[in-house]
Design an enzyme around this catalytic site. Structure first.
Site, mmCIF file in Angstrom:
data_model
loop_
_atom_site.group_PDB
_atom_site.id
_atom_site.type_symbol
_atom_site.label_atom_id
_atom_site.label_comp_id
_atom_site.label_asym_id
_atom_site.label_seq_id
_atom_site.Cartn_x
_atom_site.Cartn_y
_atom_site.Cartn_z
ATOM 1 N N ASP A 1 11.958 21.285 -30.487
ATOM 2 C CA ASP A 1 11.499 22.640 -30.150
ATOM 3 C C ASP A 1 10.470 23.205 -31.119
ATOM 4 O O ASP A 1 10.008 24.327 -30.940
ATOM 5 C CB ASP A 1 12.698 23.593 -30.105
ATOM 6 C CG ASP A 1 13.253 23.898 -31.495
ATOM 7 O OD1 ASP A 1 13.143 23.024 -32.382
ATOM 8 O OD2 ASP A 1 13.780 25.005 -31.695
ATOM 9 N N ASP B 1 8.003 18.863 -34.298
ATOM 10 C CA ASP B 1 8.500 17.882 -33.339
ATOM 11 C C ASP B 1 7.407 17.378 -32.397
ATOM 12 O O ASP B 1 7.631 16.437 -31.632
ATOM 13 C CB ASP B 1 9.624 18.494 -32.487
ATOM 14 C CG ASP B 1 10.830 18.882 -33.313
ATOM 15 O OD1 ASP B 1 11.161 18.128 -34.246
ATOM 16 O OD2 ASP B 1 11.430 19.935 -33.047
ATOM 17 N N ASN C 1 7.058 -14.102 3.293
ATOM 18 C CA ASN C 1 5.963 -14.231 4.262
ATOM 19 C C ASN C 1 4.919 -15.251 3.803
ATOM 20 O O ASN C 1 4.267 -15.901 4.618
ATOM 21 C CB ASN C 1 5.288 -12.870 4.477
ATOM 22 C CG ASN C 1 6.148 -11.943 5.315
ATOM 23 O OD1 ASN C 1 7.048 -12.395 6.022
ATOM 24 N ND2 ASN C 1 5.889 -10.648 5.230
ATOM 25 N N ASP D 1 16.095 16.637 -32.291
ATOM 26 C CA ASP D 1 16.043 17.480 -33.472
ATOM 27 C C ASP D 1 17.358 18.249 -33.546
ATOM 28 O O ASP D 1 18.109 18.314 -32.568
ATOM 29 C CB ASP D 1 14.849 18.437 -33.351
ATOM 30 C CG ASP D 1 14.703 19.339 -34.556
ATOM 31 O OD1 ASP D 1 14.951 18.863 -35.680
ATOM 32 O OD2 ASP D 1 14.356 20.514 -34.378
ATOM 33 N N ASP E 1 5.575 -0.133 7.352
ATOM 34 C CA ASP E 1 5.279 0.909 6.376
ATOM 35 C C ASP E 1 5.909 2.241 6.778
ATOM 36 O O ASP E 1 6.474 2.954 5.942
ATOM 37 C CB ASP E 1 3.762 1.084 6.233
ATOM 38 C CG ASP E 1 3.138 -0.024 5.391
ATOM 39 O OD1 ASP E 1 3.899 -0.753 4.725
ATOM 40 O OD2 ASP E 1 1.903 -0.150 5.399
ATOM 41 N N ASN F 1 2.573 -4.492 10.054
ATOM 42 C CA ASN F 1 2.522 -3.853 8.740
ATOM 43 C C ASN F 1 2.591 -2.338 8.865
ATOM 44 O O ASN F 1 3.272 -1.658 8.091
ATOM 45 C CB ASN F 1 1.239 -4.277 8.027
ATOM 46 C CG ASN F 1 1.201 -3.809 6.593
ATOM 47 O OD1 ASN F 1 2.097 -4.119 5.826
ATOM 48 N ND2 ASN F 1 0.171 -3.063 6.230
ATOM 49 N N GLU G 1 0.817 -1.220 0.000
ATOM 50 C CA GLU G 1 0.000 0.000 0.000
ATOM 51 C C GLU G 1 0.843 1.259 0.000
ATOM 52 O O GLU G 1 0.366 2.348 -0.317
ATOM 53 C CB GLU G 1 -0.958 0.011 1.198
ATOM 54 C CG GLU G 1 -0.292 0.096 2.551
ATOM 55 C CD GLU G 1 -0.066 -1.284 3.142
ATOM 56 O OE1 GLU G 1 0.013 -1.377 4.370
ATOM 57 O OE2 GLU G 1 0.037 -2.252 2.372
#
Length: 846
Positions: free
Chosen positions: A593, A597, A661, A323, A690, A686, A281
């Site tokens: 530019d 392009d 795990n 370019d 985290d 957990n 998460e």
């Protein structure tokens, strides 16, 4: 992008009449072809933008888990998961709020009028009302209103830099003259929407309008959602890999615990906790914070990051296509050389050239502007005091030259003429070599032409300079073109669009970073080769646009890696080259530019524009370089690789830990008479883990990581998981054995839960220091102080919880003193074994 203008010689073109179309016929054709408008797409709404982030599979999975946690009364787990999801979404949403407005920029450029012959008379009409078959009148300053074919013209010069990148205007011819050029954009009798007329007049037949024009094709190519980049695809592949782990793991845990203990609600809550524990998460937040941190670092270097994902793509990029005009070169014509007739630098040539341009009162072109950049001559020659203008013979396209007449301080009238080389050699009768005047022989004529051809082959635009000193009897107040005779050829002025000063160093540094640089330009091969030589690029073979047109997509994919220079390209061919390289497995960047392009900028994994780019190019790009230096490219690549390195640290940690795990939980559930860990303990573990990972974005990345492109490799990630993941399971089972045999925890659930909780939080938190580097941790490479601090703080909090006032609520009991030295031994062995396996993987596969 193909248009019908390419398909037939003069096309099944609409019938043309000198009187043009009638109003009735025009209305019928509007009904048939539609208005001469470029299709636009509505800007993405805030809701659609939000939805694009919400429909990510990982976000959906986390939302479902949060909902289930809330429904089962676990508000803490639901809150933590939702905070991580919301933080990641909000960061990305606001970074991408600057919606792509490239199509609107294109539309704004074509909202004008055109002179059209309707019902036998000229009339001004809005551009949108033009239809195929209309006859339009062209004059200097007009924008070409559609894709047209020239019917009549006189001295017609078109600036088509917006489509081809050519710095200088090109001459167009009528139907009775030779039609040159393989590419449609090179055809001398065709003009295209979006270009503009520099000089001359003409009439033309409208062939294509609206979306069927080249310009319309460009507009289509830069609207709509981008195709997923390599970074997007990599994140999605990893997400689905973890989801597959969860889909295997959670049902197995649920069924094993349900059938073995027949307590299905407890089994469900434990399986839910395991699902939350296995779900990465933190991935949205880790990715977003890393990318946002990289964007902030880049902004300090005057680089604007429009799309966060582009930073990682910067680091993964192994091919940079660029370019030429305005990116590698300055995009500005300069006076590069002032040569005598022998090809040597000569100050007198510069002085006379400056006098001619200074006193020229007609419409000054780019060449005059380049000469007048030498402002030091104003003072050095004391022009205002020493030279007085007498008269001027203006330029015309038949003579292709112009002259000024000045009186010097001695009263001598001096006619200074500059113009096209061939014409000037035709009216010169002698030449000036270091002040010695001698007749212009046939050999001299040939040598001058050879010198000019050599300069042209290098991409120089050359004009000749000659003069004539008027005898007293020849001096007058008004001079005519007939006075341009008996001239003394002085030399040549050569003009060029030179490379930026930073280009050679920047390209060399990119090559040291193992990035293959390729030039993609609309200019011709001679100019391109010379520029590449100037910036230190090997020219070798050159692949031209007309040749690319004959190649299929698979053939182009096979050919593209073997060429460094691609010349005479139209916009769609640049895009095809980018896509061919991408299909070949390359992460491809494009530096451009111009309007031409824009399709390539949007198709590339990372589109980069420069400070001088047109708005459309900037809007189509992912990154904008605000400084007129390409050296920030190297810094951007290093930043991108650093960002990716920190993201990979979390992914490797989460994936290998979760895989390990999976074995531990499934095995423990099978042989233990009770749950291996309580659901609340799994969630607490957990949560702490985290928090320990939130400082990964602050970590340093080893220099060795930065020296080559880094891209997603699911096979490499799977290999890492398969070898590193089970190591944690080995020491989990060692812990199980010690808890059951040494401390007899089989009769004490709380002791087993506490012991495994501590071992799990210690190993998961500390092993990041091994995984974060390819070197020996702590000795050869140390983590940032923030990561070190968070790691120590989390293991400290984990240990404290087992003896804190919260221990009973969490199901913890104090651990025996003997457990702690045993745990230290387990950690040391775990780190050593992981380091050994990691080194073997690196040695074998890197």
């Amino acid at each position: 992008m193909q248009t019908a203008i390419q398909e037939a010689p003069v096309l099944t073109r609409p019938a043309a009449s000198p009187k043009g179309l009638s109003s009735e016929e025009a209305e019928m054709r509007i009904a048939q072809y539609g208005f001469n408008e470029i299709a636009r797409e509505r800007p993405i709404s805030p809701f659609r933008r939000l939805w694009s982030h919400l429909k990510n599979p990982l976000v959906i999975l986390l939302a479902i888990l949060a909902l289930v946690s809330w429904l089962t009364g676990d508000l803490r787990a639901a809150t933590v998961i939702l905070v991580m999801v919301i933080l990641g979404i909000v960061l990305r949403y606001f970074q991408e709020m600057r919606a792509d407005k490239a199509a609107q920029k294109l539309m704004a450029m074509v909202s004008t009028h055109a002179t059209v012959i309707r019902d036998g008379r000229q009339t001004e009409l809005p551009l949108k009302l033009l239809v195929p078959g209309d006859v339009v009148v062209l004059s200097a300053g007009d924008m070409v209103p559609a894709d047209i074919q020239i019917l009549t013209c006189k001295d017609l010069y078109i600036n088509q830099a917006s489509l081809t990148g050519e710095s200088l205007p090109v001459e167009k011819t009528g139907p009775g003259q030779t039609v040159t050029g393989d590419s449609p954009l090179e055809r001398s009798n065709a003009c295209f929407l979006g270009t503009n007329i520099v000089s001359g007049t003409g009439t033309a037949l409208v062939l294509h309008t609206g979306n069927r024009t080249y310009f319309g094709g460009l507009a289509f190519s830069i609207v709509g959602e981008r195709t997923p980049t390599s970074f997007d695809k990599g994140i999605n592949r990893f997400t689905w890999l973890m989801i597959r782990f969860i889909l295997v793991m959670v049902p197995a845990v649920f069924l094993i615990n349900g059938f073995s203990r027949h307590h299905w609600l407890e089994a469900f809550l434990f399986a839910l906790a395991v699902a939350v524990g296995l779900t990465p998460e933190m991935l949205p937040m880790i990715v977003s914070v890393n990318l946002a941190k990289g964007a902030l670092a880049m902004s300090r270097k005057k680089v604007i990051v429009k799309r966060l994902n582009a930073i990682q793509n910067f680091g993964a990029m192994d091919v940079l296509c660029t370019d030429k005009t305005g990116t590698i070169t300055r995009g500005k014509i300069v006076l590069e050389q002032h040569l005598d007739v022998k090809g040597r630098e000569n100050e007198k040539v510069l002085d006379y050239g400056y006098l001619n341009s200074y006193y020229h009162t007609g419409l000054k072109n780019l060449l005059d502007d380049a000469v007048l950049e030498h402002e030091e001559l104003m003072k050095g020659m004391n022009i205002k005091a020493c030279y007085e203008k007498i008269d001027e013979i203006p330029f015309d396209f038949e003579r292709k030259r112009m002259s000024v007449v000045v009186r010097d301080s001695a009263g001598q009238h001096l006619l200074i003429c500059k113009g096209a080389v061939e014409g000037m050699l035709g009216i010169a009768t002698s030449l000036d070599v270091d002040g010695d005047i001698s007749p212009l022989s046939e050999n001299d004529h040939r040598e001058c032409l050879d010198l000019v051809h050599e300069l042209n082959a290098k991409g120089f635009r050359v004009v000749a300079l000659a003069y004539r000193k008027m005898d007293t009897s020849q001096q007058k107040a008004t001079y005519l073109a007939t006075d341009e005779n008996g001239l003394v050829l002085l030399g040549f002025l050569s003009f060029f669009d030179p490379p930026k000063e930073s280009a050679p160093e920047a390209l060399a540094k990119l090559q040291k970073l193992n990035i293959d640089v390729k030039i993609l330009t609309g200019d011709n091969e001679s100019i391109t080769s010379y520029v590449c030589d100037q910036v230190g690029m090997a020219t070798g073979k050159i692949l031209l646009g007309p040749d690319i047109e004959r190649l299929g997509d698979d053939e182009l994919m096979a050919a593209a890696p073997h060429y460094n220079i691609f010349a005479r390209l139209v916009p769609d061919q640049k895009k095809r080259i980018i896509q061919a390289l991408q299909r070949g497995g390359h992460v491809t960047g494009f530096l451009g530019d111009g309007i031409n392009d824009a399709p390539a900028l949007k198709a590339a994994d990372i589109g980069i524009s420069v400070d001088s780019a047109v708005d459309v190019a900037k809007e189509s790009s992912d990154i904008i370089l605000l400084e007129n230096s390409l050296l920030v490219l190297e810094q951007g690549v290093a930043e991108g690789r650093s960002v990716f390195g920190n993201i990979v640290k979390y992914i490797k940690m989460a994936a290998s830990s979760n895989f390990g795990n999976m074995f531990s939980v499934v095995g423990a559930s099978a042989f233990l008479p009770f749950l291996p860990m309580l659901p609340i303990q799994v969630l607490t573990n957990n949560l702490l883990y985290d928090f320990s990972q939130t400082t990964i974005p602050t970590d340093k990345v080893d220099h060795d990581w930065l020296i080559k492109p880094r891209k997603w490799s699911i096979s490499e990630l799977q290999r890492f998981i398969l070898f590193i993941g089970p190591i944690s399971s080995i020491f989990d089972y060692v812990t199980f054995f010690i808890l059951l045999r040494v401390f007899h925890a089989g009769n004490n659930e709380a002791l087993f839960h506490t012991g495994w909780f501590i071992e799990s939080i210690f190993t998961q938190t500390l092993i990041i220091h091994v995984i974060r580097t390819n070197k020996i941790p702590f000795l050869e490479s140390r983590a940032s102080w923030q990561l070190m601090t968070s790691s120590l703080a989390i293991v400290g909090i984990g240990a404290w919880l087992t003896v804190s006032p919260l221990a009973p609520a969490l199901g913890f009991v104090p651990l025996p003193l003997l457990y702690w030295p045993i745990l230290a031994g387990i950690l040391l062995c775990y780190i050593l074994l992981t380091q050994l396996v990691k080194n073997l993987l690196i040695k074998k596969h890197e």
